[in-house]
Design an enzyme around this catalytic site. Structure first.
Site: not given
Ligand code: COD
Ligand code: ZN
Ligand code: ZN
Length: 376
Positions: A47, A49, A52, A69, A176
């Protein structure tokens, strides 16, 4: 060989400090104490996170730590007093615990259990110790779970039994990514049939929001990403339009307002970028729109906007894990998945053996993967 009550030596991916690759090490996993459960992991997802923390954007836990997680496994043994699971049960660890007793658990509208380590960042179990050691050092736990290891120990409040027929390599996503996104649409926003939605960020979380919007019957689902290669999957899962902010001269919220006669009913930020959070707010209708923050911004960020954006009636909300109470929703979602109510196959872009975990993180950083599932 019966391992009950014994220390287990096994392989785990240890993060010794920020900005370092994960190291596959031999660790010792102590037996579960009272009200704890030792789990043999079968599958775990990578994931954002977790990344990060490797990259130091999120200050959480202590180092060294075993991250991970989002996973699924089989109970190896239980400590005294555990009644919710037994050896041999298929289970999902819960990064958001459920004790059933605290205010966060008993309030119907809350899901944030006081036992959660999110924000506290102790990196330890409730008794202020960890069950992991490596080379004589204590290895910290990560948000009550730590799934990047062949064996982990969690408290009974952080694990739930799931259906015996559950395919663990898929249902690990319920731990998650899928649940966070899907729940944000169906449970937190409570998207209604015929409404319009905008989803910012098309990673595993954003795509799961799209699945939720579609299941809820939204009539228009606008998907937004700066990487247009994400659009094909978004359309496959239910996006009706896909837009790339780089293709427009005016701000993306103006484009969305024009597409929806003044703004969507529901917008979702699934990136963790404070500028996009404000865009999501502006994209929601001025008096009946709701913006949902799903992404987690870096620890030092401040969200800044005029309160006048809310005054005419907009709503801004957020929750972890789609606002779901973890112990209740996880087994239900697994059963729904087995019944075919939704499909997570297109979120599962890559499968790798556990030992190739660093390759899995590279795929995520390059934007090539949605979810990589590691198999033990
Ligand atoms: N505008 C549009 N799209 C964008 C921009 C922008 N400025 N910047 C990045 N992107 C796109 C990227 O191209 C990508 O496709 C997407 O945004 C982000 O996707 P990923 O793959 O990086 O991330 P995910 O989907 O795995 O999401 C993770 C989150 C970023 C949401 C992260 O914060 C998270 O896991 N949140 C869950 C919240 C939570 O409950 N966390 C606790 C345990 S995880
Ligand atoms: Zn997560
Ligand atoms: Zn609780």
């Amino acid at each position: 060989m019966d391992t009950t009550g014994k220390v287990i030596k096994c392989k785990a991916a240890v993060l010794w400090g920020p900005h370092q690759p994960l190291m596959i090490e031999e660790i010792e996993v102590a037996p579960p104490k009272a009200h704890e459960v030792r789990i043999k992991m079968v599958a775990t997802g990578i994931c954002r996170s977790d990344d990060h923390i490797i990259e130091g954007f999120l200050k959480t836990s202590k180092y060294p730590v075993i991250l991970g997680h989002e996973g699924a496994g089989i109970v190896e043994s239980v400590g005294s007093g555990v009644t919710c699971v037994k050896p041999g049960d298929k289970v999902i660890p819960l990064f958001l615990p459920y004790c059933g007793e605290c205010r966060g658990c008993t309030e119907p509208k809350s899901n944030f259990c006081r036992k959660s380590d999110i924000g506290k960042n102790t990196g330890l179990l409730s008794d202020h110790t960890s069950r992991f050691t490596c080379k004589g050092k204590l290895i910290h736990n990560f948000i009550c779970t730590s799934t990047f290891t062949e064996y982990t120990v969690v408290e009974e409040t952080s694990v739930v039994k799931i259906h015996d027929d559950a395919p663990l390599d898929k249902v690990c996503l319920v731990g998650c990514g899928f649940t966070t996104g899907y729940g944000s649409a169906v449970n937190l926003a409570k998207v209604e049939p015929g409404t319009t939605c905008a989803v910012f960020g098309l990673g595993g979380i954003g795509l799961s929001v799209i699945i939720g919007c579609k299941v809820a019957g939204a009539s228009k689902i606008i998907a937004i990403d700066t990487n247009s290669t994400k659009f094909e999957k978004a359309k496959e899962l239910g996006a009706t339009e896909c837009i790339n902010p780089k293709d427009y001269d005016n701000p993306i919220h103006e484009v969305i307002q024009q597409m929806t006669e003044g703004g969507v009913h529901y917008s979702f930020e699934c990136i963790g970028n404070t500028d996009v959070m404000v865009s999501a707010l502006l994209s929601s209708h001025v008096s009946c729109g709701t913006a949902v923050i799903v992404g987690v911004a870096p620890s030092v960020s401040i969200l800044s906007f005029s309160p006048r954006l809310l005054l005419p009636g907009r709503t801004l909300k957020s929750a972890l894990f789609g606002g779901f109470k973890s112990k209740k929703c996880v087994p239900e979602l697994v059963t729904d998945l087995i019944a075919g109510r939704f499909n997570v196959d297109s979120l599962l872009s890559h499968k790798l053996p556990f030992k190739e975990i660093n390759k899995g993180f590279d795929l995520l950083r390059k934007g090539e993967s949605i979810r990589t599932v590691l198999e033990f």
